[in-house]
Design a protein around this motif. Structure first.
Motif, mmCIF file in Angstrom:
data_model
loop_
_atom_site.group_PDB
_atom_site.id
_atom_site.type_symbol
_atom_site.label_atom_id
_atom_site.label_comp_id
_atom_site.label_asym_id
_atom_site.label_seq_id
_atom_site.Cartn_x
_atom_site.Cartn_y
_atom_site.Cartn_z
ATOM 1 N N GLY A 1 -11.272 0.185 -5.480
ATOM 2 C CA GLY A 1 -10.038 -0.221 -6.148
ATOM 3 C C GLY A 1 -10.263 -0.370 -7.647
ATOM 4 O O GLY A 1 -11.217 0.186 -8.208
ATOM 5 N N GLY A 2 -9.393 -1.152 -8.279
ATOM 6 C CA GLY A 2 -9.442 -1.315 -9.736
ATOM 7 C C GLY A 2 -10.764 -1.882 -10.227
ATOM 8 O O GLY A 2 -11.344 -1.380 -11.206
ATOM 9 N N SER A 3 -11.288 -2.903 -9.535
ATOM 10 C CA SER A 3 -12.520 -3.517 -10.034
ATOM 11 C C SER A 3 -13.713 -2.587 -9.813
ATOM 12 O O SER A 3 -14.632 -2.553 -10.617
ATOM 13 C CB SER A 3 -12.750 -4.883 -9.402
ATOM 14 N N ALA A 4 -13.684 -1.792 -8.733
ATOM 15 C CA ALA A 4 -14.776 -0.831 -8.491
ATOM 16 C C ALA A 4 -14.804 0.210 -9.616
ATOM 17 O O ALA A 4 -15.879 0.659 -10.030
ATOM 18 C CB ALA A 4 -14.599 -0.158 -7.136
ATOM 19 N N ALA B 1 -19.039 3.137 -0.910
ATOM 20 C CA ALA B 1 -18.519 3.011 0.455
ATOM 21 C C ALA B 1 -17.223 2.213 0.406
ATOM 22 O O ALA B 1 -17.173 1.148 -0.216
ATOM 23 C CB ALA B 1 -19.540 2.291 1.338
ATOM 24 N N ASN B 2 -16.198 2.767 1.018
ATOM 25 C CA ASN B 2 -14.906 2.093 1.011
ATOM 26 C C ASN B 2 -14.196 2.339 2.327
ATOM 27 O O ASN B 2 -14.369 3.387 2.955
ATOM 28 C CB ASN B 2 -14.054 2.641 -0.153
ATOM 29 N N ARG B 3 -13.396 1.342 2.737
ATOM 30 C CA ARG B 3 -12.636 1.467 3.998
ATOM 31 C C ARG B 3 -11.846 2.780 4.020
ATOM 32 O O ARG B 3 -11.904 3.521 4.988
ATOM 33 C CB ARG B 3 -11.691 0.253 4.114
ATOM 34 N N THR B 4 -11.142 3.064 2.946
ATOM 35 C CA THR B 4 -10.422 4.345 2.853
ATOM 36 C C THR B 4 -11.356 5.348 2.189
ATOM 37 O O THR B 4 -11.587 5.285 0.971
ATOM 38 C CB THR B 4 -9.111 4.176 2.051
ATOM 39 N N TYR B 5 -11.879 6.251 3.009
ATOM 40 C CA TYR B 5 -12.933 7.163 2.558
ATOM 41 C C TYR B 5 -12.472 8.027 1.374
ATOM 42 O O TYR B 5 -13.210 8.232 0.417
ATOM 43 C CB TYR B 5 -13.334 8.041 3.746
HETATM 44 N N1 NAP Z 1 -14.985 -11.564 -10.669
HETATM 45 C C1 NAP Z 1 -14.046 -10.975 -11.376
HETATM 46 O O1 NAP Z 1 -13.904 -11.134 -12.601
HETATM 47 C C2 NAP Z 1 -13.131 -10.016 -10.686
HETATM 48 C C3 NAP Z 1 -12.419 -9.038 -11.396
HETATM 49 C C4 NAP Z 1 -11.591 -8.171 -10.694
HETATM 50 C C5 NAP Z 1 -11.452 -8.297 -9.316
HETATM 51 N N2 NAP Z 1 -12.157 -9.270 -8.673
HETATM 52 C C6 NAP Z 1 -12.062 -9.421 -7.211
HETATM 53 O O2 NAP Z 1 -12.494 -8.204 -6.617
HETATM 54 C C7 NAP Z 1 -11.741 -7.949 -5.433
HETATM 55 C C8 NAP Z 1 -11.145 -6.540 -5.512
HETATM 56 O O3 NAP Z 1 -10.229 -6.494 -6.590
HETATM 57 P P1 NAP Z 1 -9.538 -5.133 -7.071
HETATM 58 O O4 NAP Z 1 -8.859 -5.421 -8.328
HETATM 59 O O5 NAP Z 1 -10.499 -4.004 -7.019
HETATM 60 O O6 NAP Z 1 -8.467 -4.922 -5.899
HETATM 61 P P2 NAP Z 1 -7.797 -3.585 -5.382
HETATM 62 O O7 NAP Z 1 -7.660 -2.590 -6.475
HETATM 63 O O8 NAP Z 1 -6.594 -4.020 -4.624
HETATM 64 O O9 NAP Z 1 -8.881 -2.985 -4.325
HETATM 65 C C9 NAP Z 1 -9.172 -3.682 -3.144
HETATM 66 C C10 NAP Z 1 -10.406 -3.055 -2.493
HETATM 67 O O10 NAP Z 1 -10.760 -3.853 -1.356
HETATM 68 C C11 NAP Z 1 -10.759 -3.029 -0.180
HETATM 69 N N3 NAP Z 1 -10.314 -3.851 0.957
HETATM 70 C C12 NAP Z 1 -9.261 -4.685 0.988
HETATM 71 N N4 NAP Z 1 -9.181 -5.293 2.186
HETATM 72 C C13 NAP Z 1 -10.219 -4.807 2.935
HETATM 73 C C14 NAP Z 1 -10.670 -5.037 4.264
HETATM 74 N N5 NAP Z 1 -10.051 -5.903 5.073
HETATM 75 N N6 NAP Z 1 -11.783 -4.380 4.683
HETATM 76 C C15 NAP Z 1 -12.428 -3.522 3.874
HETATM 77 N N7 NAP Z 1 -12.051 -3.252 2.603
HETATM 78 C C16 NAP Z 1 -10.943 -3.888 2.149
HETATM 79 C C17 NAP Z 1 -9.803 -1.900 -0.504
HETATM 80 O O11 NAP Z 1 -10.082 -0.814 0.355
HETATM 81 P P3 NAP Z 1 -8.972 0.312 0.663
HETATM 82 O O12 NAP Z 1 -9.086 1.294 -0.455
HETATM 83 O O13 NAP Z 1 -9.376 0.851 1.961
HETATM 84 O O14 NAP Z 1 -7.641 -0.383 0.706
HETATM 85 C C18 NAP Z 1 -10.179 -1.638 -1.974
HETATM 86 O O15 NAP Z 1 -11.373 -0.922 -2.086
HETATM 87 C C19 NAP Z 1 -10.696 -9.054 -5.337
HETATM 88 O O16 NAP Z 1 -11.169 -10.042 -4.449
HETATM 89 C C20 NAP Z 1 -10.628 -9.613 -6.738
HETATM 90 O O17 NAP Z 1 -10.277 -10.987 -6.752
HETATM 91 C C21 NAP Z 1 -12.985 -10.124 -9.323
#
Ligand code: NAP
Length: 277
Positions: free
Chosen positions: A127-130, A149-153
């Motif tokens: 997702g966005g943070s990756a 590795a991601n749930r959605t390949y």
């Molecule tokens: N520490 C920090 O400063 C910081 C900064 C940004 C984000 N974060 C944290 O990082 C996390 C991800 O944020 P994001 O912005 O990348 O969100 P995002 O863009 O919505 O991406 C979410 C990711 O999590 C996966 N996912 C969600 N539910 C899942 C499940 N039940 N099993 C397996 N994979 C699952 C999604 O996979 P799919 O593609 O398959 O849906 C996707 O890869 C959040 O918890 C956020 O709070 C922390």
């Protein structure tokens, strides 16, 4: 008096107002930071409204980090590379975008003097943070290999293209495959929402090697199940709050030109969290 804000949806959980207001107060700055819930359909109008009220700067969070780019006048090279912006500053009426998640991710690794030369990395999430993590890793020299590795390949395949364009040697694995080989990596990163306000973990303790570093971007709870599992195996752990703090500190510095009062910002976070032992 200057005004800053964060826009996102949802945004009520955001810790940025507490962190930035604490920073402003600690330096006696007459600035204020507020949160605005902005849905995707309201994004363009909201950015224009921020322009008309001459906002000094703002943060952007889920789900607008990519969509906001089209409404900005300029973006820096890193945000263009990441395809996402989380910080905007107002320079004489022109909105310029930055991505401080890229710095926020790498700084805790630098703080621990992690040697990037020959480092192998397993990254869960696409997702966005990756995207910010991949951009960060492509900015440090020496990463030997990256496995996604991601749930959605299909999303990890897409992210691997960004990694390769940016010069990283990258491959993609199914989540189960990645779990089975996690012990072989120097650095394991969780950039999924797994563990967010839950007791779930992307890896069990038997999947983790004691010589690895395990970095969880999830910061609620501070001590996630993944970090608990990693600590039980004697691995080095990096908390999600550290990235949160570092990205906020860099945003503060972009806006004010003043070194961020990181201790005051950390104290504001731990007024909300419980500090880990
Ligand atoms: N520490 C920090 O400063 C910081 C900064 C940004 C984000 N974060 C944290 O990082 C996390 C991800 O944020 P994001 O912005 O990348 O969100 P995002 O863009 O919505 O991406 C979410 C990711 O999590 C996966 N996912 C969600 N539910 C899942 C499940 N039940 N099993 C397996 N994979 C699952 C999604 O996979 P799919 O593609 O398959 O849906 C996707 O890869 C959040 O918890 C956020 O709070 C922390």
């Amino acid at each position: 008096m200057r005004t800053y804000c964060i826009i996102g949806d949802p945004v009520s959980h955001s810790l940025s107002p507490a962190m930035h207001n604490a920073a402003f107060n600690s330096l006696g700055l007459d600035y204020v930071y507020i949160a605005y819930k902005v849905s995707s359909s309201e994004l363009e109008d909201s950015v224009e409204s921020l322009r008309s009220v001459k906002i000094s700067g703002f943060n952007v969070t889920i789900p607008h980090k990519t969509a906001v780019l089209q409404y900005l006048d300029e973006v820096d090279q890193l945000s263009r590379k990441a395809g996402a912006v989380n910080t905007v500053t107002n320079i004489d009426g022109k909105f310029k975008g930055f991505n401080t998640d890229v710095h926020g991710f790498v700084q805790p690794l630098l703080n621990r003097r992690i040697d990037f030369r020959g480092l192998s990395v397993l990254l869960f999430g696409a997702g966005g943070s990756a995207r910010a993590v991949v951009t960060s890793l492509s900015n440090v020299n020496g990463i030997s290999r990256l496995v996604l590795a991601n749930r959605t390949y299909s999303k990890s395949l897409e992210l691997s293209k960004l990694a390769e364009i940016n010069g990283l040697t990258c491959s993609v694995a199914r989540v189960e495959e990645a779990k089975a080989m996690a012990k072989r990596f120097d650095l394991v990163v969780n950039a999924t929402s797994v563990g967010l306000q839950s007791n779930e973990s992307i890896l069990d303790s038997e999947d983790i090697d004691g010589s690895s570093t395990v970095y969880d971007l999830v910061y609620r709870p501070v001590m996630t199940k993944l970090l608990e599992n990693a600590r039980a195996k004697g691995a080095t752990i990096i908390y999600g709050y550290e990235m949160l703090l570092e990205q906020g500190a860099q945003a503060f510095e972009i806006w004010t030109g003043i070194k961020a009062p990181i201790l005051a910002m950390k104290k504001a976070l731990f007024g909300v969290f419980q500090e880990p032992k």
